[in-house]
Design a protein around this motif. Structure first.
Motif, PDB file in Angstrom:
ATOM      1  N   ASP A 342     -25.277 -30.790  16.694  1.00  0.00           N
ATOM      2  CA  ASP A 342     -26.503 -31.337  17.269  1.00  0.00           C
ATOM      3  C   ASP A 342     -26.169 -32.632  18.006  1.00  0.00           C
ATOM      4  OD1 ASP A 342     -28.972 -32.582  17.767  1.00  0.00           O
ATOM      5  OD2 ASP A 342     -29.902 -31.632  16.023  1.00  0.00           O
ATOM      6  N   PRO A 343     -26.062 -32.601  19.333  1.00  0.00           N
ATOM      7  CA  PRO A 343     -25.684 -33.799  20.104  1.00  0.00           C
ATOM      8  C   PRO A 343     -26.636 -34.976  19.886  1.00  0.00           C
ATOM      9  CG  PRO A 343     -25.549 -31.830  21.468  1.00  0.00           C
ATOM     10  CD  PRO A 343     -26.209 -31.424  20.192  1.00  0.00           C
ATOM     11  N   GLU A 344     -27.924 -34.692  19.719  1.00  0.00           N
ATOM     12  CA  GLU A 344     -28.891 -35.770  19.546  1.00  0.00           C
ATOM     13  C   GLU A 344     -28.676 -36.487  18.214  1.00  0.00           C
ATOM     14  OE1 GLU A 344     -33.746 -36.340  19.394  1.00  0.00           O
ATOM     15  OE2 GLU A 344     -32.887 -34.593  20.411  1.00  0.00           O
ATOM     16  N   VAL A 345     -28.501 -35.713  17.139  1.00  0.00           N
ATOM     17  CA  VAL A 345     -28.216 -36.288  15.835  1.00  0.00           C
ATOM     18  C   VAL A 345     -26.892 -37.048  15.877  1.00  0.00           C
ATOM     19  CG1 VAL A 345     -27.574 -35.719  13.446  1.00  0.00           C
ATOM     20  CG2 VAL A 345     -29.565 -34.631  14.505  1.00  0.00           C
ATOM     21  N   ASN A 346     -25.923 -36.472  16.576  1.00  0.00           N
ATOM     22  CA  ASN A 346     -24.613 -37.089  16.660  1.00  0.00           C
ATOM     23  C   ASN A 346     -24.673 -38.451  17.334  1.00  0.00           C
ATOM     24  OD1 ASN A 346     -21.669 -36.748  16.277  1.00  0.00           O
ATOM     25  ND2 ASN A 346     -21.630 -36.910  18.502  1.00  0.00           N
ATOM     26  N   GLU A 347     -25.360 -38.537  18.461  1.00  0.00           N
ATOM     27  CA  GLU A 347     -25.426 -39.798  19.190  1.00  0.00           C
ATOM     28  C   GLU A 347     -26.192 -40.848  18.400  1.00  0.00           C
ATOM     29  OE1 GLU A 347     -24.705 -42.784  21.365  1.00  0.00           O
ATOM     30  OE2 GLU A 347     -23.713 -40.860  21.667  1.00  0.00           O
ATOM     31  N   ALA A 348     -27.244 -40.431  17.709  1.00  0.00           N
ATOM     32  CA  ALA A 348     -28.001 -41.382  16.889  1.00  0.00           C
ATOM     33  C   ALA A 348     -27.128 -41.940  15.774  1.00  0.00           C
ATOM     34  CB  ALA A 348     -29.234 -40.704  16.305  1.00  0.00           C
ATOM     35  N   ALA A 349     -26.338 -41.078  15.127  1.00  0.00           N
ATOM     36  CA  ALA A 349     -25.455 -41.530  14.055  1.00  0.00           C
ATOM     37  C   ALA A 349     -24.386 -42.474  14.593  1.00  0.00           C
ATOM     38  CB  ALA A 349     -24.799 -40.328  13.369  1.00  0.00           C
ATOM     39  N   LEU A 350     -23.788 -42.116  15.718  1.00  0.00           N
ATOM     40  CA  LEU A 350     -22.736 -42.957  16.296  1.00  0.00           C
ATOM     41  C   LEU A 350     -23.281 -44.331  16.677  1.00  0.00           C
ATOM     42  CD1 LEU A 350     -20.806 -40.403  18.544  1.00  0.00           C
ATOM     43  CD2 LEU A 350     -20.157 -41.259  16.287  1.00  0.00           C
ATOM     44  N   ALA A 351     -24.499 -44.355  17.217  1.00  0.00           N
ATOM     45  CA  ALA A 351     -25.098 -45.629  17.629  1.00  0.00           C
ATOM     46  C   ALA A 351     -25.346 -46.526  16.420  1.00  0.00           C
ATOM     47  CB  ALA A 351     -26.398 -45.374  18.380  1.00  0.00           C
ATOM     48  N   LYS A 352     -25.824 -45.946  15.325  1.00  0.00           N
ATOM     49  CA  LYS A 352     -26.102 -46.741  14.132  1.00  0.00           C
ATOM     50  C   LYS A 352     -24.810 -47.252  13.496  1.00  0.00           C
ATOM     51  CE  LYS A 352     -30.495 -44.472  13.131  1.00  0.00           C
ATOM     52  NZ  LYS A 352     -31.218 -43.481  12.305  1.00  0.00           N
ATOM     53  N   VAL A 353     -23.792 -46.410  13.466  1.00  0.00           N
ATOM     54  CA  VAL A 353     -22.514 -46.842  12.907  1.00  0.00           C
ATOM     55  C   VAL A 353     -21.894 -47.920  13.791  1.00  0.00           C
ATOM     56  CG1 VAL A 353     -20.164 -46.119  12.354  1.00  0.00           C
ATOM     57  CG2 VAL A 353     -22.100 -44.661  11.719  1.00  0.00           C
ATOM     58  N   ARG A 354     -21.990 -47.744  15.094  1.00  0.00           N
ATOM     59  CA  ARG A 354     -21.426 -48.731  16.025  1.00  0.00           C
ATOM     60  C   ARG A 354     -22.076 -50.102  15.814  1.00  0.00           C
ATOM     61  NH1 ARG A 354     -22.752 -46.204  20.275  1.00  0.00           N
ATOM     62  NH2 ARG A 354     -20.867 -44.899  20.289  1.00  0.00           N
ATOM     63  N   ALA A 355     -23.400 -50.114  15.701  1.00  0.00           N
ATOM     64  CA  ALA A 355     -24.105 -51.388  15.494  1.00  0.00           C
ATOM     65  C   ALA A 355     -23.713 -52.018  14.161  1.00  0.00           C
ATOM     66  CB  ALA A 355     -25.609 -51.153  15.554  1.00  0.00           C
ATOM     67  N   ASP A 356     -23.574 -51.194  13.133  1.00  0.00           N
ATOM     68  CA  ASP A 356     -23.215 -51.694  11.811  1.00  0.00           C
ATOM     69  C   ASP A 356     -21.824 -52.319  11.822  1.00  0.00           C
ATOM     70  OD1 ASP A 356     -23.778 -51.795   8.863  1.00  0.00           O
ATOM     71  OD2 ASP A 356     -22.003 -50.514   8.790  1.00  0.00           O
ATOM     72  N   LYS A 357     -20.867 -51.650  12.444  1.00  0.00           N
ATOM     73  CA  LYS A 357     -19.495 -52.155  12.451  1.00  0.00           C
ATOM     74  C   LYS A 357     -19.348 -53.353  13.379  1.00  0.00           C
ATOM     75  CE  LYS A 357     -18.827 -49.020   9.552  1.00  0.00           C
ATOM     76  NZ  LYS A 357     -19.018 -49.412   8.139  1.00  0.00           N
ATOM     77  N   GLU A 358     -20.078 -53.387  14.473  1.00  0.00           N
ATOM     78  CA  GLU A 358     -20.032 -54.559  15.350  1.00  0.00           C
ATOM     79  C   GLU A 358     -20.590 -55.789  14.634  1.00  0.00           C
ATOM     80  OE1 GLU A 358     -22.111 -53.268  18.815  1.00  0.00           O
ATOM     81  OE2 GLU A 358     -20.347 -52.283  19.706  1.00  0.00           O
ATOM     82  N   ARG A 359     -21.645 -55.595  13.839  1.00  0.00           N
ATOM     83  CA  ARG A 359     -22.189 -56.705  13.056  1.00  0.00           C
ATOM     84  C   ARG A 359     -21.164 -57.207  12.058  1.00  0.00           C
ATOM     85  NH1 ARG A 359     -23.364 -56.768   8.254  1.00  0.00           N
ATOM     86  NH2 ARG A 359     -23.450 -54.507   8.090  1.00  0.00           N
ATOM     87  N   GLU A 360     -20.501 -56.300  11.357  1.00  0.00           N
ATOM     88  CA  GLU A 360     -19.510 -56.708  10.361  1.00  0.00           C
ATOM     89  C   GLU A 360     -18.341 -57.453  11.003  1.00  0.00           C
ATOM     90  OE1 GLU A 360     -19.930 -53.525   6.707  1.00  0.00           O
ATOM     91  OE2 GLU A 360     -18.697 -52.943   8.429  1.00  0.00           O
ATOM     92  N   ALA A 361     -17.830 -56.908  12.094  1.00  0.00           N
ATOM     93  CA  ALA A 361     -16.713 -57.577  12.774  1.00  0.00           C
ATOM     94  C   ALA A 361     -17.126 -58.962  13.258  1.00  0.00           C
ATOM     95  CB  ALA A 361     -16.224 -56.717  13.939  1.00  0.00           C
ATOM     96  N   GLY A 362     -18.346 -59.065  13.764  1.00  0.00           N
ATOM     97  CA  GLY A 362     -18.837 -60.345  14.234  1.00  0.00           C
ATOM     98  C   GLY A 362     -19.041 -61.350  13.120  1.00  0.00           C
ATOM     99  N   ASP A 363     -19.334 -60.869  11.919  1.00  0.00           N
ATOM    100  CA  ASP A 363     -19.558 -61.752  10.777  1.00  0.00           C
ATOM    101  C   ASP A 363     -18.257 -62.243  10.155  1.00  0.00           C
ATOM    102  OD1 ASP A 363     -22.280 -61.628  10.996  1.00  0.00           O
ATOM    103  OD2 ASP A 363     -22.586 -60.204   9.356  1.00  0.00           O
ATOM    104  N   GLY A 364     -17.134 -61.641  10.533  1.00  0.00           N
ATOM    105  CA  GLY A 364     -15.859 -62.099  10.002  1.00  0.00           C
ATOM    106  C   GLY A 364     -15.134 -61.120   9.112  1.00  0.00           C
ATOM    107  N   PHE A 365     -15.695 -59.952   8.868  1.00  0.00           N
ATOM    108  CA  PHE A 365     -14.975 -58.963   8.067  1.00  0.00           C
ATOM    109  C   PHE A 365     -13.670 -58.574   8.762  1.00  0.00           C
ATOM    110  CE2 PHE A 365     -19.149 -58.374   6.107  1.00  0.00           C
ATOM    111  CZ  PHE A 365     -18.808 -58.175   4.779  1.00  0.00           C
ATOM    112  N   ASP A 366     -12.698 -58.166   7.971  1.00  0.00           N
ATOM    113  CA  ASP A 366     -11.385 -57.793   8.491  1.00  0.00           C
ATOM    114  C   ASP A 366     -11.235 -56.296   8.679  1.00  0.00           C
ATOM    115  OD1 ASP A 366     -10.202 -60.539   8.285  1.00  0.00           O
ATOM    116  OD2 ASP A 366     -10.695 -60.212   6.175  1.00  0.00           O
ATOM    117  N   GLY A 367     -12.197 -55.549   8.212  1.00  0.00           N
ATOM    118  CA  GLY A 367     -12.177 -54.104   8.338  1.00  0.00           C
ATOM    119  C   GLY A 367     -13.409 -53.530   7.680  1.00  0.00           C
ATOM    120  N   SER A 368     -13.546 -52.199   7.742  1.00  0.00           N
ATOM    121  CA  SER A 368     -14.744 -51.582   7.180  1.00  0.00           C
ATOM    122  C   SER A 368     -14.487 -50.119   6.876  1.00  0.00           C
ATOM    123  CB  SER A 368     -15.918 -51.727   8.151  1.00  0.00           C
ATOM    124  OG  SER A 368     -17.135 -51.348   7.525  1.00  0.00           O
TER     125      SER A 368
END
Length: 538
Positions: A342-368
């Protein structure tokens, strides 16, 4: 001097698994028996201390940093041991059980680390316990592959491309009934650690690849001290240098969040970092403050994001603590999983994961963490953008962060409220996950989210809290046992319609339904749903 008493022997139960004799060798069982004899009494005492602390929380409705360990927090000089090369760059870690398919796919995933999980992502059937150990041995011997039902074969890539293995044994509270000493089950943590360490520690040390561990469910620095003593004993017993082991501790209980520095201090010769185990952390908050008043009632699980104030306080304190002490700060799991259909479900999941990991990297985490190979590139891109060629960002000391006890406990700052849909989702996830767990599956895709024991614990604990607190849901309904039973009965019929009578009968749906209601509605709150569930396993 009198001779030392002989080590009691381990007795294996009658259940057998193909090739288990390769894991349950005489010397390996002798090693596990030695661990049991030396450390299980201390484990028992620490579990009793947990109960005492929980009673104190129930009485006072609060927690605070420990005054007796203030000197550890205030001493600016100590640091954990430097990270070995294999754990210096941890920008992407993939998690998953140790079944054969996951072993191959995780090692080949492109992630820097694979959390090989004997805990929340694995139902501890005897088959899973033994075959998980065999799969790791086979992987290190490069004799593992996997062929799908369609005939597609997967084999390991060259060694330099494989993820570094970090093993997560079971928590201190779980026993392994298939191995006993003098009729008493050996703690699952000592079984998982002991068998893995005995068979693999030397070869991994020679390669500079371990042995490395993730430590789950710790509730205090005393429990970290116990693990440190286990490491010291195991290294001495097998003739490995002190400090060969490295451990990352999951800060996934509210009590551990108040002892981050002390936990690192106790493990300082063996510590490599802390991880923000967000889902178990929410479970721990609900569990510990379940009867402390309406200000501790959380809304629907999916409404509690990582940006709410008390979760921000927890993660920012973790990053600051780790970097001040020279340790890695590893971010948590985004539960969203991609869909290849399901491309729509896939893109929604990727967008949420991308935002989550960008927040963590920006906060100073070293990995996730990620739970699926398709998410490795997404997480890697987020951390590459911040880290560049650096292996980590420990130089970011986050001296701007100052977290108080009140901020960690400010659960009432969330604006969302419990809803009927949230109750129904908790029932759905609880029944569907428990049913899969009883069949031996510990990581389960449900409604496009990867669920494990931690998220199932949140579901049943929220039901318990909402019912026992008399929460009024968004539609005006009061959360009552009768309403929960009604919703559970409807879900059971929905599953029957979805699977058909044959498919329904092939599962363990009625048992899952009954167990969920038991751990969600009984006045006597079960500390972990996996304890009564284990009685039904195998």
């Amino acid at each position: 001097m009198p001779a030392a008493a002989p080590t009691p022997s381990v007795a294996a139960g009658t259940a057998t698994v193909t090739r288990q004799e390769e894991v349950l060798t005489g010397p390996a069982l002798e090693f596990v028996a030695a661990l049991h004899g030396r450390f299980t009494p201390r484990r028992d005492d620490l579990l009793a201390r947990r109960a005492e602390r929980r009673a104190e929380i129930a009485r006072t409705g609060t927690l605070d940093f420990l005054p007796e360990t203030a000197r550890v927090r205030e001493d600016p000089t100590w640091r954990v041991a430097p990270a070995p090369a294999a754990l210096d760059d941890r920008r992407v870690e993939i998690t998953g059980p140790t079944d054969r398919k996951m072993t191959v796919n995780a090692l080949n995933s492109g992630a820097r680390v694979w959390l090989a999980d004997f805990e929340d992502a694995s139902a501890p059937t005897w088959r899973n316990v033994v075959q998980g150990q065999l799969n790791l041995i086979d992987a290190f011997e490069r004799r593992i592959d996997f062929t799908t039902a369609e005939g597609k074969t997967y084999a390991l890539r060259p060694d330099e491309e494989l993820a570094t293995v970090v093993v997560r044994p079971r928590g201190w509270h779980l026993d392994e009934r298939h191995l006993t000493v003098a009729g008493r089950p050996v703690p699952g943590a000592l079984v998982d650690f002991g068998l893995f360490f005995f068979h693999n520690a030397r070869r991994l040390a020679e390669r500079g690849k371990g042995p490395f561990f993730y430590l789950p469910k710790l509730e205090s620095h005393r429990e970290a001290r116990l693990w440190n003593d286990v490491f010291v004993f195991a290294q001495e017993r097998l003739g490995l240098p002190h400090g060969t082991v490295r451990a990352t501790v999951l800060i996934e209980t509210i009590t551990a969040a108040f002892e981050m520095e002390e936990i690192l201090y106790e493990l300082r010769d063996h510590a490599s970092g802390l991880n923000a185990g967000r889902w178990d952390y929410l479970f721990s908050l609900i569990k510990n403050f379940r009867d402390a008043g309406p200000e501790f009632v959380l809304p629907d699980r999916n409404a509690v994001t990582m940006t709410v104030p008390f979760m921000r306080a927890y993660t920012e304190l973790l990053v600051r603590t780790c970097h001040q002490r020279g340790a890695h700060a590893i971010g948590g799991m985004a539960a969203f999983i991609p869909s290849r259909r399901d491309p729509e479900v896939n893109e929604a999941a990727l967008a949420k994961v991308r935002a989550d990991k960008e927040r963590e990297a920006g906060d100073g985490f070293d990995g996730s963490w990620v739970a699926h190979p398709d998410l490795v590139p997404v997480a890697r891109a987020a951390f590459d953008a911040v880290l560049g060629d650096r292996p980590h960002q420990k130089h970011r000391l986050r001296e701007d962060v100052h977290v108080t006890a009140g901020q960690l406990l400010a659960l009432g700052t969330t604006e969302a409220k419990p809803t009927f849909e949230g109750l129904r989702n908790a029932v759905q996830v609880g029944i569907r996950y428990i049913e899969a767990w009883l069949r031996g599956q510990g990581a389960v895709a449900i409604f496009n989210l990867m669920e494990d024991a931690a998220t199932a614990e949140i579901s049943r604990s929220q039901i318990w809290q909402w019912v026992h607190t008399g929460v009024v849901l968004d539609g005006g309904e009061k959360a009552t046992p009768a309403l929960v039973r009604e919703v559970a009965a409807a879900e059971l019929e929905a599953v029957r319609a979805e699977l058909g009578e044959t498919g329904f009968a092939a599962g363990r749906w009625r048992e899952a339904h009954d167990l969920l209601l038991r751990v969600a509605l009984d006045d006597d709150y079960a500390e972990f749903l996996t304890l009564p569930a284990y009685e039904l396993l195998d």
